[in-house]
Scaffold this active site. Structure first.
Site, short mmCIF file in Angstrom:
data_model
loop_
_atom_site.label_atom_id
_atom_site.label_comp_id
_atom_site.label_asym_id
_atom_site.label_seq_id
_atom_site.Cartn_x
_atom_site.Cartn_y
_atom_site.Cartn_z
N ASP A 14 0.82 -1.22 0.00
CA ASP A 14 0.00 0.00 0.00
C ASP A 14 0.85 1.27 0.00
O ASP A 14 0.64 2.17 -0.82
CB ASP A 14 -0.92 0.04 1.23
CG ASP A 14 -2.03 -1.00 1.16
OD1 ASP A 14 -2.62 -1.16 0.08
OD2 ASP A 14 -2.30 -1.65 2.20
N ARG A 93 -1.36 4.27 17.05
CA ARG A 93 -1.61 5.16 15.92
C ARG A 93 -1.42 6.65 16.20
O ARG A 93 -0.75 7.34 15.44
CB ARG A 93 -3.00 4.90 15.30
CG ARG A 93 -3.10 3.55 14.59
CD ARG A 93 -2.01 3.37 13.54
NE ARG A 93 -2.12 2.10 12.86
CZ ARG A 93 -1.20 1.13 12.92
NH1 ARG A 93 -0.11 1.29 13.64
NH2 ARG A 93 -1.37 0.00 12.27
N ASP A 122 -7.73 2.78 11.16
CA ASP A 122 -6.48 3.55 11.19
C ASP A 122 -6.56 4.89 10.47
O ASP A 122 -5.97 5.88 10.90
CB ASP A 122 -5.32 2.71 10.65
CG ASP A 122 -4.92 1.62 11.63
OD1 ASP A 122 -5.29 1.76 12.82
OD2 ASP A 122 -4.25 0.66 11.23
N SER A 171 -2.41 -10.19 7.19
CA SER A 171 -2.03 -8.80 7.40
C SER A 171 -1.70 -8.65 8.88
O SER A 171 -2.54 -8.90 9.75
CB SER A 171 -3.19 -7.90 6.98
OG SER A 171 -3.02 -6.63 7.56
N1 ARG Z 1 -8.56 -4.03 14.29
C1 ARG Z 1 -7.50 -3.55 15.10
C2 ARG Z 1 -7.66 -2.10 15.44
O1 ARG Z 1 -8.34 -1.42 14.73
C3 ARG Z 1 -6.12 -3.87 14.60
C4 ARG Z 1 -5.88 -3.77 13.12
C5 ARG Z 1 -4.46 -4.08 12.83
N2 ARG Z 1 -4.14 -4.12 11.45
C6 ARG Z 1 -3.66 -5.20 10.79
N3 ARG Z 1 -3.37 -5.05 9.58
N4 ARG Z 1 -3.49 -6.33 11.37
O2 ARG Z 1 -7.12 -1.63 16.41
#
Ligand code: ARG
Length: 424
Positions: A14, A93, A122, A171
């Site tokens: 990405d 984040r 995110d 991922s």
């Molecule tokens: N769903 C989780 C959150 O929003 C973690 C997402 C993490 N991303 C990944 N590509 N594994 O906090």
């Protein structure tokens, strides 16, 4: 004037395709990539460095691990979790976003970009921080509606350096507080994950180990009698508790936009510290404090999940948390076994606990005798008993009048029949 944009850069597909796109589609002259260290594995930085070099991308790495670890420990004071997940990605984040913003401003950028899709959390967490600046916020993947297939083709056409790595299988998002595994087959909620998705936790066995954690003002400060800084403590506990399989979560998570997603997480240190902290609060806080604190903790966690730890509400909640944590000082004994980190002992000079008061062997405490509870026992449940009696009486009265109405009606019917009338 050269138009420069800072990009949150991981070296994955990405963010790699975002580099040329920011020039081609958004008219920037220069892109700088920023990778923020919140405790990802070294290989991820190598991948980012290599990809940046191959792209001829000016690349900066900012170390925010200490700051992030501190935030993780703040979250322990708030017993923070979202639907059972101790918030690793969500807490990281805003820290990452702030670090990138600082680099962008230092380098006179006019734009700031991320490679998040329009479906996840995110994008919201990054932009909540960035939109406090005057920079143009850009989300190429979301705005151009990119799909993975399109990105692959584009990368090939442009001969972009795309590394095999984990791409395409799961991922993964890692920081010192948690490791998240999603995507691929895991998107099917009924799919049972293979053991090899886990890297921080080993399959639980019967083995066990007992550890002692010391807290000061709600912060963990020592392990087995030895002082530890935040980063070291978290790293050590991830290894230790992880080796007993502690801290696996397989869950359905409600994202901010309302989508449900299947998530798998590993967070051995977080689970251990959260359990220990709560175990200590049970000993030192009054019932009223504990009850109210659940509400405060829940709000804190919600904001933490949303990436809004700088919300005024959060500092107000932390005012309450701070006040309660002055008593959260003491030692907790934890048994690591079979995927669990169980509190098996706690000790504090602030214990709101009187062994003699709770014991069955003492007669009088503070001048109060056992039999003094008799009055309380007589009153306990008084209102419910009264309410139930009233309801029963009303129901009985209603049933009686219905019965008498029915018998009057059937008397009338009999009279009608006797008169020869029909009654259809
Ligand atoms: N769903 C989780 C959150 O929003 C973690 C997402 C993490 N991303 C990944 N590509 N594994 O906090």
């Amino acid at each position: 004037m050269t138009q420069r944009v800072a990009l949150a850069f991981s070296g994955g597909l990405d963010t790699t395709v975002c580099v040329p796109l920011l020039e081609e589609e958004y008219g920037y002259d220069e892109v700088i990539g920023v990778t923020v260290d919140v405790g990802q594995p070294k290989a991820e930085f190598e991948e980012a460095e290599e990809t940046a070099a191959a792209l001829d991308l000016e690349h900066y790495v900012v170390d925010a691990t200490e700051e992030f670890a501190q935030l993780c420990l703040d979250s322990v004071r708030a017993n923070a979790d979202y639907q059972g997940y101790p918030l690793g990605t969500s807490l990281a984040r805003p820290v990452i976003a702030q670090a990138i913003l600082e680099v962008a401003l230092e380098h006179d950028c006019t734009g700031i970009a991320h490679g998040c899709t329009g479906k996840g959390n995110d994008q919201l967490r990054f932009e909540a921080v960035w939109r406090s600046s005057d920079l143009e916020v850009i989300a190429p993947v979301r705005e151009l509606g990119l799909t993975r297939e399109w990105e692959m083709e584009y990368a090939e056409k442009k001969s972009l350096p795309v590394q095999g790595g984990n791409e395409g299988v799961w991922s993964i998002d890692t920081n010192i507080w948690s490791r998240s595994i999603e995507g691929g087959h895991l998107e099917d909620p009924s799919y049972v994950p293979p053991e090899d998705i886990y890297e921080w936790t080993t399959t639980p066995t019967g083995e066990s180990e007992t550890i002692e954690l010391e807290f000061e003002n709600g912060y963990p400060v020592a392990l087995n009698g030895e002082a530890y800084g935040p980063v070291e403590l978290i790293e050590t506990l991830n290894e230790l508790a992880g080796s007993y399989g502690v801290g696996r979560t397989d869950m359905m998570e409600d994202r901010m936009l309302g989508l449900k997603v299947r998530e798998n997480y590993e967070h051995p240190a977080a689970t251990t510290l959260l359990n220990a902290h709560e175990g200590l609060e049970q000993l030192v806080l009054t019932k009223e404090e504990r009850d109210f604190k659940t509400l405060v903790d829940n709000e804190w966690s919600q904001k933490g999940y949303e990436g809004l730890v700088d919300a005024p509400l959060v500092s107000a909640l932390e005012g309450f948390i701070e006040e309660t944590q002055t008593k959260v000082t003491g030692t907790v004994t934890i048994k690591l076994q079979g995927g669990q980190a169980r509190v098996v002992g706690r000790d504090s000079e602030y214990a709101v606990y009187s062994e003699s008061a709770a014991s069955f062997n003492t007669e009088t405490v503070d001048g109060i005798k056992q039999e003094d509870a008799t009055g309380v026992a007589k009153y306990h449940g008084f209102q419910s008993r009264l309410a139930n009696k009233v309801t029963a009486a009303v129901t009985e009265a209603a049933n009686k009048s219905k019965e008498s109405e029915e018998s009057e009606e059937s008397e009338e019917e009999d009279t009608l029949k006797a008169d020869g009338g029909t009654f259809e």
